[in-house]
Scaffold this motif. Sequence first.
Motif, PDB file in Angstrom:
ATOM      1  N   THR A 187      41.096  54.134 117.613  1.00  0.00           N
ATOM      2  CA  THR A 187      41.147  53.576 116.261  1.00  0.00           C
ATOM      3  C   THR A 187      40.422  54.471 115.274  1.00  0.00           C
ATOM      4  OG1 THR A 187      41.339  51.278 117.022  1.00  0.00           O
ATOM      5  CG2 THR A 187      40.455  51.622 114.815  1.00  0.00           C
ATOM      6  N   SER A 190      42.612  57.458 114.693  1.00  0.00           N
ATOM      7  CA  SER A 190      43.812  57.086 113.944  1.00  0.00           C
ATOM      8  C   SER A 190      43.494  56.838 112.476  1.00  0.00           C
ATOM      9  CB  SER A 190      44.461  55.841 114.558  1.00  0.00           C
ATOM     10  OG  SER A 190      44.857  56.064 115.884  1.00  0.00           O
ATOM     11  N   LEU A 191      42.335  56.244 112.211  1.00  0.00           N
ATOM     12  CA  LEU A 191      41.944  55.994 110.826  1.00  0.00           C
ATOM     13  C   LEU A 191      41.734  57.302 110.079  1.00  0.00           C
ATOM     14  CD1 LEU A 191      41.135  54.132 108.527  1.00  0.00           C
ATOM     15  CD2 LEU A 191      38.831  54.020 109.488  1.00  0.00           C
ATOM     16  N   SER A 194      45.019  58.785 109.257  1.00  0.00           N
ATOM     17  CA  SER A 194      45.678  58.047 108.176  1.00  0.00           C
ATOM     18  C   SER A 194      45.067  58.382 106.824  1.00  0.00           C
ATOM     19  CB  SER A 194      45.569  56.538 108.442  1.00  0.00           C
ATOM     20  OG  SER A 194      46.215  56.183 109.647  1.00  0.00           O
ATOM     21  N   SER A 240      41.962  45.008 110.568  1.00  0.00           N
ATOM     22  CA  SER A 240      42.632  45.442 109.352  1.00  0.00           C
ATOM     23  C   SER A 240      41.589  45.893 108.333  1.00  0.00           C
ATOM     24  CB  SER A 240      43.471  44.294 108.768  1.00  0.00           C
ATOM     25  OG  SER A 240      44.117  44.696 107.579  1.00  0.00           O
ATOM     26  N   TYR A 261      45.192  49.637 106.405  1.00  0.00           N
ATOM     27  CA  TYR A 261      45.511  50.156 107.733  1.00  0.00           C
ATOM     28  C   TYR A 261      45.182  49.067 108.744  1.00  0.00           C
ATOM     29  CZ  TYR A 261      45.149  54.490 105.061  1.00  0.00           C
ATOM     30  OH  TYR A 261      45.297  55.456 104.103  1.00  0.00           O
ATOM     31  N   ASN A 262      46.078  48.864 109.706  1.00  0.00           N
ATOM     32  CA  ASN A 262      45.927  47.810 110.704  1.00  0.00           C
ATOM     33  C   ASN A 262      46.018  48.435 112.094  1.00  0.00           C
ATOM     34  OD1 ASN A 262      46.421  45.350 108.696  1.00  0.00           O
ATOM     35  ND2 ASN A 262      48.024  46.856 108.311  1.00  0.00           N
ATOM     36  N   PHE A 263      45.093  48.055 112.978  1.00  0.00           N
ATOM     37  CA  PHE A 263      45.022  48.668 114.295  1.00  0.00           C
ATOM     38  C   PHE A 263      45.011  47.599 115.381  1.00  0.00           C
ATOM     39  CE2 PHE A 263      42.967  51.458 111.242  1.00  0.00           C
ATOM     40  CZ  PHE A 263      43.595  52.674 111.493  1.00  0.00           C
ATOM     41  N   LYS A 269      45.991  51.714 118.405  1.00  0.00           N
ATOM     42  CA  LYS A 269      46.999  52.415 117.623  1.00  0.00           C
ATOM     43  C   LYS A 269      47.254  51.728 116.283  1.00  0.00           C
ATOM     44  CE  LYS A 269      49.476  54.341 121.604  1.00  0.00           C
ATOM     45  NZ  LYS A 269      50.783  54.393 122.320  1.00  0.00           N
ATOM     46  N   LEU A 270      47.679  52.530 115.309  1.00  0.00           N
ATOM     47  CA  LEU A 270      48.060  52.014 113.994  1.00  0.00           C
ATOM     48  C   LEU A 270      49.291  51.125 114.142  1.00  0.00           C
ATOM     49  CD1 LEU A 270      47.361  52.369 110.907  1.00  0.00           C
ATOM     50  CD2 LEU A 270      49.163  54.108 110.873  1.00  0.00           C
ATOM     51  N   SER A 272      52.595  49.326 112.720  1.00  0.00           N
ATOM     52  CA  SER A 272      53.628  49.450 111.691  1.00  0.00           C
ATOM     53  C   SER A 272      54.445  48.160 111.635  1.00  0.00           C
ATOM     54  CB  SER A 272      54.551  50.633 111.996  1.00  0.00           C
ATOM     55  OG  SER A 272      55.347  50.357 113.137  1.00  0.00           O
TER      56      SER A 272
END
Length: 364
Positions: A187, A190-191, A194, A240, A261-263, A269-270, A272
């Motif tokens: 996370t 990934s952040l 992003s 989130s 952004y939500n994980f 993982k992000l 979608s």
Amino acid sequence: MKVIRPVFVLIIRSILFCFILPLNVLSAGDSQSEYHKYRGTIGTAAITMNLTRIDSAIYGDYYFNNIRIPLDIYGKLIDNNHFELEEFDSKNDQTGILTLNRLTGEMFLGSWKSPNSTKSLPVNLYPLSDSVVKVQFKHFQKEDCAQAEKNKFNFTEDMSYSDTMCSTFDLVVPQFITSNNPALVLTNHSLLDSLCGCKALSEQNAIDQLMGRYFDSGNDGPFEFTRYPIMFSNERNYVSICFSSAENYFGAHLMYYYQSYNFSSLTGKLISLNDLFIPGTRAELNRIAEREFVAANGAEDWFFDPGKFEVNENFRLTPGGIRFDFDPYEIGPFSAGAPSVFIKYSTIFHLLKKDSPIFGLPPR
């Protein structure tokens, strides 16, 4: 069309250029950042609240546990033990005023009042720690004064409210304390990817790439860039984060926007929209979103034709529904601000994948 009040802009100006460090890790002067999740009551109704503090500014939301639709809260720290907050619903109408007084640690007593002060209820809050992902914050700043003298020479009225003729970059990045949890490690990576819109080799590489996008753009005039995390939804299946951003090139007006952004708490993982909704259901989701958007914001003067509204990937997961945010000019004029639409899970339950992180949240 309803004109949207850009709430965070009113607050963000008061915390520009503060040096912010995590409360429980480092400190510098009186500047602090922290996040906490609370349970408690307003009157006799049970609530859950998320609060983020960045220096003296307070952001967050809360929801009644039996309804689970978040109310945004914004305000300030009066002193270390007293908060004053304003409450807004999903239509951005003010619905209350909260005053919180710290007792010991992170326990609070206070009051909730209606906007016209005709109704008052007691408030009590206590911190949650079980199953709550802990967060610390890192602050990244840069100032470039190479063009300062030239900017003074070319001074315009648009620059009159700037504190400096230098270009400034101000970013606060939340980091989840991993405790050897591989999902949280992913996370954090990934952040960063992003935020910088890149595949970062490291944290510093991500920040360098993002800073370079502004300082190496060839823009001669001064600019101010700020991005702060203001909303957290810290739930069992997902985390989130909503960032508020402002970019000021001293033109006609300040540009501001929200990015969420939500994980997945399971994979890190992000998330979608394709992870949430059954394939082939986007058209129905768009129809539902348009109906809710028009009901909240009116039907006139938007940039989409009736029946042509489309959701985007800028969404925020909450315990009771999903909120889509749109940038200024994305679907309406600047006077409309950054409009949004909130859709209850119960309205779109039939569109959700059964293995999505939010499938078990809505009432059936």
